[in-house]
Design a protein around this motif. Sequence first.
Motif: not given
Length: 314
Positions: A192-204
Motif C-alpha cells: 500500500e505504501n512502501e515509504e511509510r512502511a520504511r518510515m515506521l521502521g520495518y526492514d522493507v
Amino acid sequence: MTGAAKPVGLHALVLAILLALHFVLPDYHHGVLARVLTLATFALGYNLMFGYTGLLSLGHALFFAAGLYGLGMPMQHLGWSAEVALPFGIAFAALLATGVGALALRTQGVAFMIVTLMFAQAGFLTLLYFNEFTRGDEGFVIAQEARSLFGISLADADARYIAALILFAVAMIATLILVRSPAGRVLVAIRENEERARMLGYDVARYKLLAIVASGAMCGAAGAAYGLLFGYVGATFASVQYSILPLLWVLLGGAGTVLGPLIGTAFMTYLIDLGSGLTDAYMLLAGAALVLLTLFAPAGLLGEVRKRWAGWLP
C-alpha cells in the motif's frame, strides 16, 4: 459467526466441497480439477508476491520449472525416489528464489519486472541449451512405477486427486496463516505504501525477500507436484507463457485474496476447455471474457465480492 471465524469457516467449507467433488465428478472433470488444484497452488505462490506484497514479476515460470526439474532430473538420471526428489525440488526452487530475489530487489517497478523476466528467459534458454539432459521442449516422461510416494502410486487417478487437494490445502492454509500474521500485515503495508512502511521502521528489503522466497518455494512445490502427479517434465513450463498465466489467474480471481487464485485458475481452465469444443478460435472467447472482466470486475471475481459485500475476506 465472529469476524475472525468467518474466513476460517469459508476456507474449510471450500476444502470440504473439493473433497466431496472427488466422489461425484466424472473421470474427465476429476482429472481436470486435479490439474486445476496443482496450478492453483502455483497461482497462490504468485499471489504472495503480487497480490499481497505488490511485486509484479514476469519470471515465476523459473520457480515452477525449478521445482519441476529439481524433482524430474534426479529421478530420471540418478534414480532418486520421489520421497527424496520432491523436497529437493522445493528446496532448489527456494534457493533459486533467494538468489534471484537478492539481485532483482536492487531494482524497482518496471525494472524489477524486466529483471525477473530476464532471469526466467535465461532459465528457459539454459534448459534448451542442455537439451541432451533436459530433452528441451520435447521433455521426458517419468515412469509410472517411479511416481510413488510412501508406497502410494500417484499415477492412480484417485490418489492423484487427493494428493493435489492436499497440496492445495497446505498452500492455502499456509497463505491464510501468513497473511493474517504480523509479517503478512507488513507485506500488505509495503504494497500500500512502501515509504511509510520504511518510515515506521520495518526492514522493507528483508520482508520483500521473505515474500519472494516463500513465493518461489510454493511455486516450486507446485512444479515438483505437477511432475510427480502428471508424469511429464518439459521446458515449455519455463517459457514466458507460464510466467504470464499465474498473473492472469490471480487478476481474474482477485489479487490479494486467498481463494482468488483457485477461482481464476478454474475459470480460465474451463473457459478455454469449453471454448475449444465450440470453435477453433477459442482464445478469442477467452480474450473477450478477460476484457469484460477488466471492464466490469477490475478487482477480479472474488475481489469484487470482497469490495461490495464481504469486506472480511482475507
